[in-house]
Design an enzyme around this catalytic site. Structure first.
Site, PDB file in Angstrom:
ATOM      1  N   SER A 176      10.450   7.569  -6.238  1.00  0.00           N
ATOM      2  CA  SER A 176       9.260   7.565  -6.633  1.00  0.00           C
ATOM      3  C   SER A 176       8.855   8.756  -7.442  1.00  0.00           C
ATOM      4  CB  SER A 176       8.138   7.314  -5.358  1.00  0.00           C
ATOM      5  OG  SER A 176       6.794   7.619  -6.017  1.00  0.00           O
ATOM      6  N   HIS A 219      10.209   4.366  -9.626  1.00  0.00           N
ATOM      7  CA  HIS A 219       8.976   4.026  -9.226  1.00  0.00           C
ATOM      8  C   HIS A 219       7.863   4.886  -9.829  1.00  0.00           C
ATOM      9  CE1 HIS A 219       6.254   1.962  -6.501  1.00  0.00           C
ATOM     10  NE2 HIS A 219       5.744   2.919  -6.309  1.00  0.00           N
ATOM     11  N   ASP A 239       4.096   5.798 -10.093  1.00  0.00           N
ATOM     12  CA  ASP A 239       2.706   5.554  -9.288  1.00  0.00           C
ATOM     13  C   ASP A 239       1.582   6.133 -10.128  1.00  0.00           C
ATOM     14  OD1 ASP A 239       3.153   4.700  -6.708  1.00  0.00           O
ATOM     15  OD2 ASP A 239       4.329   6.538  -6.500  1.00  0.00           O
ATOM     16  N   MET A 288      -2.477   6.297 -10.352  1.00  0.00           N
ATOM     17  CA  MET A 288      -3.549   6.642  -9.508  1.00  0.00           C
ATOM     18  C   MET A 288      -4.960   6.732 -10.373  1.00  0.00           C
ATOM     19  SD  MET A 288      -2.095   8.582  -6.402  1.00  0.00           S
ATOM     20  CE  MET A 288      -0.579   8.169  -5.888  1.00  0.00           C
ATOM     21  N   HIS A 324       3.359   0.975 -10.804  1.00  0.00           N
ATOM     22  CA  HIS A 324       2.705   0.667  -9.570  1.00  0.00           C
ATOM     23  C   HIS A 324       1.288   0.899  -9.910  1.00  0.00           C
ATOM     24  CE1 HIS A 324       1.632   1.476  -4.804  1.00  0.00           C
ATOM     25  NE2 HIS A 324       0.731   0.596  -5.596  1.00  0.00           N
ATOM     26  N   MET A 374      -2.397   1.552  -9.137  1.00  0.00           N
ATOM     27  CA  MET A 374      -3.275   1.764  -7.572  1.00  0.00           C
ATOM     28  C   MET A 374      -4.427   1.972  -8.320  1.00  0.00           C
ATOM     29  SD  MET A 374      -0.820   4.034  -5.163  1.00  0.00           S
ATOM     30  CE  MET A 374       0.209   4.394  -6.635  1.00  0.00           C
ATOM     31  N   MET A 394       2.679  -2.044   1.043  1.00  0.00           N
ATOM     32  CA  MET A 394       2.437  -0.563   1.367  1.00  0.00           C
ATOM     33  C   MET A 394       2.645  -0.403   2.755  1.00  0.00           C
ATOM     34  SD  MET A 394       1.834   0.630  -1.682  1.00  0.00           S
ATOM     35  CE  MET A 394       1.632   2.146  -0.926  1.00  0.00           C
ATOM     36  N   ASP A 440       6.737   0.572   0.321  1.00  0.00           N
ATOM     37  CA  ASP A 440       6.460   1.859  -0.356  1.00  0.00           C
ATOM     38  C   ASP A 440       5.808   2.671   0.523  1.00  0.00           C
ATOM     39  OD1 ASP A 440       5.988   3.866  -2.114  1.00  0.00           O
ATOM     40  OD2 ASP A 440       4.495   2.583  -3.300  1.00  0.00           O
TER      41      ASP A 440
HETATM   42  C1  DX5 Z   1       1.528   6.133  -2.471  1.00  0.00           C
HETATM   43  C2  DX5 Z   1       2.658   5.828  -3.394  1.00  0.00           C
HETATM   44  C3  DX5 Z   1       4.103   5.839  -3.106  1.00  0.00           C
HETATM   45  C4  DX5 Z   1       4.590   7.325  -2.957  1.00  0.00           C
HETATM   46  C5  DX5 Z   1       5.587   7.460  -1.661  1.00  0.00           C
HETATM   47  O1  DX5 Z   1       0.433   5.919  -2.760  1.00  0.00           O
HETATM   48  O2  DX5 Z   1       2.543   4.617  -3.829  1.00  0.00           O
HETATM   49  O3  DX5 Z   1       4.980   5.248  -3.958  1.00  0.00           O
HETATM   50  O4  DX5 Z   1       5.121   7.900  -3.717  1.00  0.00           O
HETATM   51  O5  DX5 Z   1       5.997   8.358  -1.507  1.00  0.00           O
HETATM   52  P1  DX5 Z   1       6.711   8.854   0.042  1.00  0.00           P
HETATM   53  O6  DX5 Z   1       8.168   8.237  -0.131  1.00  0.00           O
HETATM   54  O7  DX5 Z   1       6.812  10.559  -0.041  1.00  0.00           O
HETATM   55  O8  DX5 Z   1       5.859   8.624   1.164  1.00  0.00           O
HETATM   56 ZN    ZN Z   2       4.007   3.460  -5.365  1.00  0.00          ZN
END
Ligand code: DX5
Ligand code: ZN
Length: 237
Positions: A8, A33, A35, A37, A67, A69, A138, A177
């Site tokens: 990620s 991956h 992320d 947000m 991903h 969010m 998740m 994840d």
């Molecule tokens: C959390 C993200 C994850 C995050 C995982 O909101 O969706 O993808 O990057 O990070 P680790 O592996 O450090 O928990």
């Molecule tokens: Zn993620």
């Protein structure tokens, strides 16, 4: 079933993003991956389509899972598709017509995926299984990297695996994840997951490749021994 490890990018060094994308690709991980947000669906902001485009530029052959969010992922499908997303993951809790958006992702020629938060029950995604190529369970509350794995989410992985098998797709992709490491990844594999996102665990390694290989092997072994145990139990009945 294909076992995949996905670094990620959230845990990368943002002062050296291009180098860290290259490092993740060179590790032998199957995909990246990314992320996204929106500071509304989750209490944090990360990055936008430009970073997805950077990943495509630096490592064109390294598959990109995006991903989202986001409360309104429907408003951002086009920019992320244009930037080079190959799988787009939207949350079942998002404020949009999830059926329609999964169909739109597929119509763009991309792989649609559905995501569920820790407090959401497994059966919330059952109506979407035929419309997507992957479910992401998740294992932390989304918003931040570096949190602890919530093992209570694992029965949902098993429930989704059983449901997918009942629908005729025993090899359906199920991803976890959040908080994944050398100990929790195999636990998720034993529960039925075959794709593993890991941020802080992988990016803090000096030899990411060795850890990716070890994590993948440990997950495959845990999955195989869980399947053997189930078969032995069934035969004993
Ligand atoms: C959390 C993200 C994850 C995050 C995982 O909101 O969706 O993808 O990057 O990070 P680790 O592996 O450090 O928990
Ligand atoms: Zn993620």
């Amino acid at each position: 079933m294909q076992f995949q490890i996905l670094p990620s990018l959230l845990a990368a060094d943002f002062g050296n993003l291009a180098a860290d994308i290259a490092r993740a690709e060179a590790s032998g991980a199957e995909a990246l991956h990314l992320d996204i947000m929106d500071a509304h669906f989750v209490p944090n902001l990360s990055f936008g389509p430009d970073v997805v485009a950077l990943a495509r530029k630096v490592a064109p052959g390294f598959y990109r899972h995006v991903h989202l969010m986001m409360t309104r992922p429907d408003l951002y499908l086009e920019p992320f598709a244009k930037a080079g997303a190959q799988t787009i993951q939207i949350h079942v809790e998002a404020d949009c017509d999830v059926h329609a958006e999964l169909a739109r992702i597929r119509a763009m020629g991309l792989r649609p995926a559905i995501v569920l938060n820790p407090e959401t029950a497994a059966d919330a995604v059952f109506p979407y299984l035929r419309e997507c190529d992957e479910v992401l369970v998740m294992t932390v509350h989304p918003g931040y990297g570096g949190q602890s794995f919530i093992a209570e989410c694992l029965p949902k992985v098993t429930a989704i695996r059983h449901r997918a098998a009942a629908l005729g797709c025993p090899d359906f992709d199920i991803m976890v994840d959040g908080g994944v490491n050398g100990e929790t990844g195999p636990q998720a594999a034993a529960a039925g997951a075959n794709q593993f996102v890991a941020g802080s665990y992988l990016f803090r390694q000096t030899d990411m490749g060795a850890v990716v290989r070890a994590l993948r092997s440990a997950c495959i072994a845990a999955s195989e021994s869980a399947i053997m145990n189930t078969e032995m139990m069934n035969n004993a009945l």
